[in-house]
Design an enzyme around this catalytic site. Structure first.
Site, PDB file in Angstrom:
ATOM      1  N   LYS A 105      -9.716   1.797  -1.513  1.00  0.00           N
ATOM      2  CA  LYS A 105      -9.792   0.947  -0.309  1.00  0.00           C
ATOM      3  C   LYS A 105     -10.721   1.324   0.437  1.00  0.00           C
ATOM      4  O   LYS A 105     -11.307   3.257   0.171  1.00  0.00           O
ATOM      5  CB  LYS A 105      -8.898   1.926   0.050  1.00  0.00           C
ATOM      6  CG  LYS A 105      -8.211   0.845   1.564  1.00  0.00           C
ATOM      7  CD  LYS A 105      -7.633   1.611   2.777  1.00  0.00           C
ATOM      8  CE  LYS A 105      -7.465   0.875   3.843  1.00  0.00           C
ATOM      9  NZ  LYS A 105      -6.063   1.496   4.630  1.00  0.00           N
ATOM     10  N   CYS A 151      -4.846  -3.356   3.327  1.00  0.00           N
ATOM     11  CA  CYS A 151      -4.706  -2.908   4.853  1.00  0.00           C
ATOM     12  C   CYS A 151      -6.382  -3.406   5.838  1.00  0.00           C
ATOM     13  O   CYS A 151      -6.165  -4.333   6.467  1.00  0.00           O
ATOM     14  CB  CYS A 151      -4.153  -1.632   5.178  1.00  0.00           C
ATOM     15  SG  CYS A 151      -3.137  -1.005   6.451  1.00  0.00           S
ATOM     16  N   GLU A 206       0.565  -1.032   0.078  1.00  0.00           N
ATOM     17  CA  GLU A 206       0.451   0.225   0.087  1.00  0.00           C
ATOM     18  C   GLU A 206       0.973   1.160   0.028  1.00  0.00           C
ATOM     19  O   GLU A 206       1.835   1.594   0.445  1.00  0.00           O
ATOM     20  CB  GLU A 206      -1.154   0.031   1.420  1.00  0.00           C
ATOM     21  CG  GLU A 206      -1.884   1.402   1.384  1.00  0.00           C
ATOM     22  CD  GLU A 206      -2.351   0.499   3.162  1.00  0.00           C
ATOM     23  OE1 GLU A 206      -3.040   2.115   2.670  1.00  0.00           O
ATOM     24  OE2 GLU A 206      -1.924   0.630   3.629  1.00  0.00           O
TER      25      GLU A 206
END
Length: 239
Positions: A111, A148, A39
């Protein structure tokens, strides 16, 4: 068929050119079918007051073009995290881009779950993407993309598997802290076990992040992992 996966672990800074140099250095001798980068590998989050809008790029910008070149040079798929321009010039998307081995853009995932916890507010600096599973076909495998903090939401992994994913790909910059490394390992193994899929995770390392990039098989066994240092960890995912 079996798939050779290389996860690249490094500590990205806020200079995209330097980050790209590091990626090129680490991947130059890699032989793999899929290369997974962390990321925010284009540019790290930096200090909380740093504005991410000015560093964001479009999907046809220089960072994705450089990833496409890496994909073509290695005849490998590439997944990597970047900040992508959005309609809000101050709050870009935290985006994963997936490049096919011919360098074409195979998919993007913005995300969904922004990291608003442990005293941090990612949503102050970034725009959340839609809660829609993104699955990218890759040979005879289907890659489900998550980033994440998404790992803490089992519903997202299940939605990806319901959409056909048999490999969960998890680029991350997992922040250090009490028990955080334990959470990271436990959650990666849990997502593998509960969905009976492979999980491959590439994380940032360094002073802020816990590293521990790894591959986990559908039985929850960690088949390959790195500690805290920069490097590349390889694994072969069986059919």
């Amino acid at each position: 068929a079996a798939m050779r996966v290389a996860r690249v672990q490094l500590a990205a800074g806020i200079d995209p050119a330097a980050n790209l140099d590091a990626v090129l250095r680490l991947t130059q001798d890699v032989e793999a079918d899929l290369i997974v980068l962390p990321e925010a590998v284009m540019c790290d989050f930096g200090l909380p007051e740093m504005r991410l809008g000015p560093v964001a790029q479009p999907l046809d910008g220089p960072f994705v073009a450089a990833l496409a070149a890496i994909a073509r040079d290695h005849s490998a798929g590439v997944v990597a995290g970047m900040f992508e321009r959005s309609d809000d010039p101050e709050r870009p998307y935290n985006t994963l881009v997936s490049l096919a081995p011919d360098g074409s853009l195979a998919g993007t995932y913005r995300k969904t779950h922004l990291y608003d916890s442990f005293g941090y507010r990612e949503s102050d600096r970034l725009t959340a993407g839609p809660a829609e599973p993104v699955v990218v076909s890759f040979g005879d495998r289907r890659l489900g993309l998550m980033t994440c903090y998404d790992l803490r939401f089992p519903e997202q992994a299940r939605a990806l598997v319901d959409a056909g994913s048999d490999v969960l790909v998890v680029p991350a910059a997992w922040v250090r802290g009490p028990l955080k490394e334990s959470h990271w390992v436990t959650l990666l193994r849990a997502r593998a076990i509960e969905n009976t899929v492979d999980v491959v995770a590439a994380a940032q390392c360094g002073r802020l992040y816990c590293g521990n990039s790894m591959a986990v098989d559908p039985m929850g066994v960690v088949v390959a992992a790195l500690g805290e240092a920069e490097g590349v960890v390889r694994a072969v995912l069986d059919e």
